[in-house]
Scaffold this active site. Structure first.
Site, PDB file in Angstrom:
ATOM      1  N   ASN A 111       0.846  -1.190   0.000  1.00 24.09           N
ATOM      2  CA  ASN A 111       0.000   0.000   0.000  1.00 24.09           C
ATOM      3  C   ASN A 111       0.884   1.243   0.000  1.00 24.09           C
ATOM      4  O   ASN A 111       1.120   1.860   1.040  1.00 24.09           O
ATOM      5  CB  ASN A 111      -0.929  -0.013   1.227  1.00 24.09           C
ATOM      6  CG  ASN A 111      -1.982   1.065   1.171  1.00 24.09           C
ATOM      7  OD1 ASN A 111      -1.830   2.133   1.753  1.00 24.09           O
ATOM      8  ND2 ASN A 111      -3.061   0.788   0.459  1.00 24.09           N
ATOM      9  N   GLY A 171      -2.110   1.881   4.926  1.00 27.09           N
ATOM     10  CA  GLY A 171      -0.801   2.434   4.707  1.00 27.09           C
ATOM     11  C   GLY A 171      -0.858   3.836   4.119  1.00 27.09           C
ATOM     12  O   GLY A 171      -1.900   4.497   4.148  1.00 27.09           O
ATOM     13  N   ARG A 222      -1.057   5.014   1.106  1.00 25.06           N
ATOM     14  CA  ARG A 222      -2.094   5.272   0.112  1.00 25.06           C
ATOM     15  C   ARG A 222      -3.459   5.396   0.773  1.00 25.06           C
ATOM     16  O   ARG A 222      -4.244   6.285   0.438  1.00 25.06           O
ATOM     17  CB  ARG A 222      -2.131   4.174  -0.952  1.00 25.06           C
ATOM     18  CG  ARG A 222      -3.119   4.490  -2.093  1.00 25.06           C
ATOM     19  CD  ARG A 222      -3.168   3.395  -3.146  1.00 25.06           C
ATOM     20  NE  ARG A 222      -3.879   3.855  -4.330  1.00 25.06           N
ATOM     21  CZ  ARG A 222      -5.184   3.773  -4.514  1.00 25.06           C
ATOM     22  NH1 ARG A 222      -5.960   3.281  -3.559  1.00 25.06           N
ATOM     23  NH2 ARG A 222      -5.743   4.204  -5.634  1.00 25.06           N
ATOM     24  N   CYS A 223      -3.751   4.510   1.707  1.00 24.49           N
ATOM     25  CA  CYS A 223      -5.041   4.571   2.404  1.00 24.49           C
ATOM     26  C   CYS A 223      -5.238   5.907   3.102  1.00 24.49           C
ATOM     27  O   CYS A 223      -6.356   6.425   3.176  1.00 24.49           O
ATOM     28  CB  CYS A 223      -5.137   3.456   3.440  1.00 24.49           C
ATOM     29  SG  CYS A 223      -5.294   1.797   2.776  1.00 24.49           S
ATOM     30  N   MET A 224      -4.150   6.490   3.629  1.00 24.55           N
ATOM     31  CA  MET A 224      -4.252   7.695   4.444  1.00 24.55           C
ATOM     32  C   MET A 224      -4.264   8.978   3.620  1.00 24.55           C
ATOM     33  O   MET A 224      -4.208  10.063   4.199  1.00 24.55           O
ATOM     34  CB  MET A 224      -3.089   7.755   5.436  1.00 24.55           C
ATOM     35  CG  MET A 224      -3.127   6.671   6.495  1.00 24.55           C
ATOM     36  SD  MET A 224      -1.867   6.912   7.768  1.00 24.55           S
ATOM     37  CE  MET A 224      -0.361   6.788   6.805  1.00 24.55           C
TER      38      MET A 224
END
Length: 407
Positions: A349, A392, A394-396
């Site tokens: 991620n 990770g 990208r998610c944040m």
């Protein structure tokens, strides 16, 4: 923070030079997590909040040091609530549910919230409120209030809000407001919608998709190339949601091809970006266990509607749709135990800042080494506490502006 001006909005690919991004610094909503409610609120552990904030601050500062404009959700939410009375009504209406707390108490609570200054209201809409925190003069005749424990939530907290990727996705010059699958996250989209509708920075922004009929989450949407999307279907995004998004972007001329990618319906692979993310214009980092099994249905826009073909191997379908000879796949090595551990710790991620430059968690030593061996620059951040919600870099992050890649 004044975010009234800045980079032109729009995102065509996963790896175009990142110009502006929306983050949410973790706050008091994480302090609401307990062993009793963490499963319901989708956290595998109880994060050390102060450390999580330090880690997030370092992440944001790294982005700024690379020339990225960082918008913090708490700031833009507060500014939207200041700018618009309609925004306040929308936020309060989504947070106060008469079906849960009764009509009388809901009216009193909504009236109280309308009196709060915008920053205080923004904090409450994200961190939630317990029955103990109700105003002293709130209805003492409320049966709901009398029967609930004081620590129960009258407004639920949103601890997953720091994963800003999921509730909105920019596709070209438009933003797609998604529909989140899990009850603990449903209200997040109300805040995202409020910001895009009422903040001056986003005035005039057109919507690409805002369905409430079938779940689609941003972690399942990858912009492989201009006009080419991949949408994961698994625990969070449904086939109906993927098809609805595909048809919407076709109608708006935002894409010509959508790859629908089945993934396992389990916690470890909740989104497509937990097993695969773009790291260069022609390369992905991918969980080794799915490299050979990941497949895709290809939906293409046609003169009289759409065509659907497949399934075929994802890497082949992606290369064909992107118009390249081969999609490079960088995996986590032949050690299946290490690969599984690093996939769980969001090794796949990554957030691309530019072609061949990504941000990743420092703990994923093997994955980062494989990336660097393949010519990818890895900017490492700490994530021991941030990762407790399974997400990770990208998610944040929700990119709202990327520079185009020359064709």
């Amino acid at each position: 923070m004044d975010v009234g001006s800045g980079s032109a909005l729009g995102v065509d690919t996963e790896v175009g030079p990142l110009r502006a991004v929306l983050l949410h610094r973790p706050g008091d909503e994480l302090r609401r997590l307990t062993p009793r409610n963490s499963d319901q609120l989708l956290f595998d552990g109880l994060p050390w909040v102060d450390r999580a904030q330090e880690e997030h601050d370092a992440f944001a500062e790294l982005l700024r040091s690379r020339g990225v404009e960082v918008l913090l959700l708490s700031d833009v939410l507060s500014e939207a609530l200041t700018a618009s009375g309609a925004a306040r009504m929308q936020g309060i209406g989504a947070a106060v549910d008469p079906r849960r707390i009764g009509h009388a108490l809901a009216l009193e609570l909504a009236g109280h919230l309308r009196t709060l200054p915008a920053p205080e209201l923004a904090a409450l809409l994200t961190a939630g409120m317990t029955f103990d925190e109700l105003p002293v003069d709130a209805s003492s005749s409320s049966l709901v209030r009398r029967m609930h424990h004081g620590s129960d939530f009258v407004i639920d907290p949103l601890p997953n809000l720091m994963f800003t990727r999921d509730s909105s996705v920019w596709i070209g010059p438009r933003v797609a407001i998604t529909s989140l699958a899990m009850p603990a996250r449903v209200r997040e989209t109300s805040l995202t919608d409020l910001i895009y509708a009422h903040h001056p920075r986003f005035r005039g922004t057109r919507r690409a998709y805002e369905s409430r009929t079938a779940p689609v989450e941003g972690g399942d949407v990858l912009l492989l190339a201009r006009g080419v999307l991949a949408i994961g279907v698994g625990e969070r995004t449904t086939p109906a949601g993927a098809e609805a998004l595909a048809r919407s972007v076709f109608e708006d001329g935002l894409a010509h091809t959508v790859l629908v990618v089945p993934i396992e319906q389990q916690r470890a692979t909740m989104h497509l970006d937990t097993v695969c993310t773009m790291v260069d214009v022609d390369a992905v980092v991918m969980y080794e266990a799915v490299r050979d099994s990941l497949s895709a249905f290809t939906i293409r826009k046609t003169d009289d509607g759409v065509s659907i073909s497949g399934a075929q191997p994802f890497v082949e379908a992606a290369a064909d749709a992107m118009g390249i000879e081969k999609l490079r796949v960088i995996d986590t090595g032949l050690d299946s135990v290490t690969a599984e551990r690093e996939q769980w710790d969001d090794g796949n991620n990554t957030l691309a800042l530019a072609p061949g430059v990504v941000v990743g968690y420092e703990r994923n030593v093997e994955t980062n080494a494989r990336l660097e061996e393949s010519g990818i620059e890895v900017l490492r951040i700490a994530g021991s506490e941030l990762g407790s919600g399974r997400g990770g870099p990208r998610c944040m992050s929700c990119p709202i502006a990327r520079a185009p890649i020359p064709e």
